[in-house]
Design a protein around this motif. Sequence first.
Motif, PDB file in Angstrom:
ATOM      1  N   VAL A  47       0.852  -1.191   0.000  1.00 21.95           N
ATOM      2  CA  VAL A  47       0.000   0.000   0.000  1.00 21.95           C
ATOM      3  C   VAL A  47       0.891   1.246   0.000  1.00 21.95           C
ATOM      4  O   VAL A  47       2.095   1.172   0.249  1.00 21.95           O
ATOM      5  CB  VAL A  47      -0.952   0.022   1.221  1.00 21.95           C
ATOM      6  N   ASP A  48       0.257   2.384  -0.268  1.00 18.48           N
ATOM      7  CA  ASP A  48       0.996   3.642  -0.279  1.00 18.48           C
ATOM      8  C   ASP A  48       0.937   4.382   1.050  1.00 18.48           C
ATOM      9  O   ASP A  48       1.752   5.255   1.319  1.00 18.48           O
ATOM     10  CB  ASP A  48       0.454   4.561  -1.380  1.00 18.48           C
ATOM     11  N   GLU A  49      -0.063   4.029   1.866  1.00 21.03           N
ATOM     12  CA  GLU A  49      -0.240   4.721   3.138  1.00 21.03           C
ATOM     13  C   GLU A  49      -0.880   3.762   4.133  1.00 21.03           C
ATOM     14  O   GLU A  49      -1.766   2.975   3.777  1.00 21.03           O
ATOM     15  CB  GLU A  49      -1.147   5.932   2.930  1.00 21.03           C
ATOM     16  N   LEU A  50      -0.435   3.829   5.386  1.00 17.08           N
ATOM     17  CA  LEU A  50      -1.015   2.993   6.433  1.00 17.08           C
ATOM     18  C   LEU A  50      -2.287   3.626   6.954  1.00 17.08           C
ATOM     19  O   LEU A  50      -2.329   4.832   7.189  1.00 17.08           O
ATOM     20  CB  LEU A  50      -0.038   2.829   7.595  1.00 17.08           C
ATOM     21  N   ASP A  51      -3.313   2.806   7.134  1.00 13.90           N
ATOM     22  CA  ASP A  51      -4.517   3.353   7.754  1.00 13.90           C
ATOM     23  C   ASP A  51      -4.336   3.322   9.268  1.00 13.90           C
ATOM     24  O   ASP A  51      -3.390   2.731   9.795  1.00 13.90           O
ATOM     25  CB  ASP A  51      -5.775   2.607   7.307  1.00 13.90           C
TER      26      ASP A  51
END
Length: 117
Positions: A47-51
């Motif tokens: 992914v590009d960003e962690l939630d």
Amino acid sequence: MTDEVMETLLEQLERKLGMVAPEDDEVALLEDELSDAEAELLLYLGVDELDGGMLHKAVELAALFYRRDISEAEGRRSSAYTEGQVSQSDTYLGPEEYQEAVADILDSLARYRRVGC
């Protein structure tokens, strides 16, 4: 990771490691460990960003990375202390055990992994 998120995670990491008012060089190392943990998770998850739900795993990984780096820097495998009839001995994880611990953390996130062709 935004500065605000970094600050929050840094506080969580300090608490997890039992640190009170760490020195500037320790804070810099903790920030590096958080960045490394984030990069490891992003790469693993694809992914590009962690939630928000994954940020606690970043703190967990960063704590593991910190302990590994401090242990390696001090060259410790084990230590013992004896005074009179009181003794204490500690054994530290080796490189293989740290790799296993990282793998355990990442394996716990396997269901969230995005794999593309």
